[in-house]
Scaffold this active site. Structure first.
Site, mmCIF file in Angstrom:
data_model
loop_
_atom_site.group_PDB
_atom_site.id
_atom_site.type_symbol
_atom_site.label_atom_id
_atom_site.label_comp_id
_atom_site.label_asym_id
_atom_site.label_seq_id
_atom_site.Cartn_x
_atom_site.Cartn_y
_atom_site.Cartn_z
ATOM 1 N N ASP A 10 37.014 43.574 -56.035
ATOM 2 C CA ASP A 10 37.677 42.481 -56.739
ATOM 3 C C ASP A 10 37.287 41.189 -56.029
ATOM 4 O O ASP A 10 37.452 41.082 -54.801
ATOM 5 C CB ASP A 10 39.196 42.642 -56.697
ATOM 6 C CG ASP A 10 39.687 43.846 -57.494
ATOM 7 O OD1 ASP A 10 38.842 44.560 -58.072
ATOM 8 O OD2 ASP A 10 40.911 44.072 -57.524
ATOM 9 N N ASP A 132 46.863 47.853 -68.629
ATOM 10 C CA ASP A 132 47.821 47.907 -67.523
ATOM 11 C C ASP A 132 49.184 48.244 -68.113
ATOM 12 O O ASP A 132 49.622 47.603 -69.074
ATOM 13 C CB ASP A 132 47.898 46.558 -66.805
ATOM 14 C CG ASP A 132 46.579 46.161 -66.167
ATOM 15 O OD1 ASP A 132 45.720 47.038 -65.976
ATOM 16 O OD2 ASP A 132 46.408 44.967 -65.855
#
EC number: 5.3.1.16
Length: 244
Positions: A10, A132
């Protein structure tokens, strides 16, 4: 079905970071050595990696095109990447920059019709839908949006079925409660998804901490697992995960 381990990076402000449960205020830095880390993934035998543009995820406008191209050329890795995808041109430009597969997250919840059109245009092997999710008090898997501060009208089940019927192949699903916590993936969630949409290739994301978690994801019939914090902090050896 083959099983793929996706070592993950990330990126925010050019640095490798991890957010705790997606919270930008709870960020841990791991240096700015993006390309060497990607090369290490390839050297360990990885075929794929998962690259997330956290700056774009927050503000829009994918910023890692140059980095993506360098990784693809230098390492030979197939890169699954996303962050801030807002338009059809975003998808096209990320693919042109060297991505093997583009990840679409919040937009896939907000405008499924548009994303389904992209599936038909670019092909099911070039897109991954990332959902998510958080389980509510009634046991329903909801889809938080807008920085996880609101809940979408559609549930995880409804959207997964909708995309599966539209020809989606790759679904990455993250249990928000497990993300970055090193508490183990939510086995019940992935078993539920596999039962609900057996035609989807489901990628496990959130909470993986050891080889047992990797083996469990494979045994559950999932198509892959994304490994982030566990690799960055040395809880898991990539060579062993790939051999699992």
């Amino acid at each position: 079905m083959s099983f793929t381990v996706y070592p993950a990076l990330d990126i925010r402000n050019g640095r490798v970071v991890r957010l705790l449960q997606g919270d930008y205020a709870r960020e841990t830095h791991y240096g700015n050595d993006v390309l060497p880390r990607a090369q290490a993934f390839a050297d360990a035998g990885a075929q794929w990696m998962h690259l997330v543009d956290l700056d774009a995820a927050k503000a829009g406008g994918y910023t890692l095109a140059t980095t993506l191209g360098e990784i693809a050329r230098a390492t030979g890795l197939q890169v699954q990447t996303g962050g801030g995808v807002r338009s059809r041109d975003d998808v096209a430009s990320i693919l042109d920059a060297g991505a093997a597969r583009v990840v679409i997250g919040s937009l896939a919840v907000r405008d499924s019709e548009m994303v389904i059109a992209w599936l038909q245009e670019f092909g099911a092997d070039r897109l991954t839908i990332a959902l998510d999710t958080r389980q509510d008090t009634d046991g329903i898997w909801q889809l938080p949006v807008h920085g996880w501060t609101e809940t979408a009208d559609a549930t995880l089940d409804q959207l997964a079925v909708r995309y599966a019927q539209a020809g989606l192949k790759h679904l990455l699903c993250t249990d928000i409660a497990r993300d970055g916590m090193l508490s183990g993936p939510n086995a019940a969630l992935y078993a539920h998804l596999r039962s609900l949409t057996p035609q989807l290739q489901v990628q496990v994301s959130g909470g993986a901490r050891n080889l047992a978690d990797v083996a469990a994801a494979k045994a559950a019939g999932c198509a892959g697992i994304v490994l982030g914090k566990a690799l960055l902090e040395g809880h898991l050896d990539l060579d062993e995960a790939l051999a699992c």
